[in-house]
Design a protein around this motif. Sequence first.
Motif, short mmCIF file in Angstrom:
data_model
loop_
_atom_site.label_atom_id
_atom_site.label_comp_id
_atom_site.label_asym_id
_atom_site.label_seq_id
_atom_site.Cartn_x
_atom_site.Cartn_y
_atom_site.Cartn_z
N VAL A 1 0.87 -1.18 0.00
CA VAL A 1 0.00 0.00 0.00
C VAL A 1 0.90 1.23 0.00
N HIS A 2 0.72 2.08 -1.01
CA HIS A 2 1.54 3.29 -1.14
C HIS A 2 0.94 4.46 -0.37
N ALA A 3 -0.38 4.54 -0.34
CA ALA A 3 -1.06 5.61 0.38
C ALA A 3 -2.49 5.16 0.66
N SER A 4 -2.99 5.56 1.83
CA SER A 4 -4.36 5.26 2.19
C SER A 4 -4.86 6.40 3.06
N SER A 5 -6.01 6.94 2.67
CA SER A 5 -6.57 8.06 3.42
C SER A 5 -8.08 8.04 3.25
N GLY A 6 -8.78 7.88 4.34
CA GLY A 6 -10.23 7.87 4.26
C GLY A 6 -10.73 6.74 3.40
N LYS A 7 -11.38 7.08 2.29
CA LYS A 7 -12.00 6.09 1.42
C LYS A 7 -11.16 5.75 0.20
N VAL A 8 -9.90 6.19 0.16
CA VAL A 8 -9.04 5.95 -1.01
C VAL A 8 -7.81 5.17 -0.59
N THR A 9 -7.51 4.09 -1.33
CA THR A 9 -6.31 3.31 -1.12
C THR A 9 -5.60 3.16 -2.46
N ILE A 10 -4.28 3.38 -2.45
CA ILE A 10 -3.46 3.25 -3.66
C ILE A 10 -2.37 2.24 -3.35
N GLY A 11 -2.22 1.24 -4.23
CA GLY A 11 -1.21 0.23 -3.96
C GLY A 11 -0.83 -0.56 -5.19
N THR A 12 0.03 -1.53 -4.95
CA THR A 12 0.46 -2.48 -5.98
C THR A 12 0.07 -3.87 -5.49
N TRP A 13 -0.44 -4.69 -6.39
CA TRP A 13 -0.88 -6.04 -6.04
C TRP A 13 -0.37 -7.00 -7.11
N GLU A 14 0.10 -8.16 -6.66
CA GLU A 14 0.56 -9.20 -7.58
C GLU A 14 -0.05 -10.52 -7.15
#
Length: 119
Positions: free
Chosen positions: A39-52
């Motif tokens: 997970v690169h960033a998570s705030s409130g209702k938004v999560t940004i990440g990489t998944w494999e």
Amino acid sequence: MSYIIPINRDGLSTETLTSCAVVPPEGILSGKAVEQGAVHASSGKVTIGTWECTPYAEILAYPAATEYATVLSGQVAITDDDGTVHTFGAGDSYVLKSGFSGHFEVLETLRKIYVLIED
């Protein structure tokens, strides 16, 4: 504190991918989902990440979230409830809008960057 998070072509920032379990076992139709993520960033209702993940197939539903993803490597087939199959590979992007229901099948080990926005 920096407000910039560089993410390289492999989908990594300062961390490495670590073992995770996002795929619910009861939704798996075939294969075995061996997952890694960051997970690169998570705030409130938004999560940004990489998944494999390794090849597998599942029933997938987003009743209250929208996902935007860019495929970095591998291949995935996403099937709508109406039976339409959409295949995405490296360099392709897709959006699964809130309310999506269908099948998600990793055809070749998939790595993607995603943005998940909860309703």
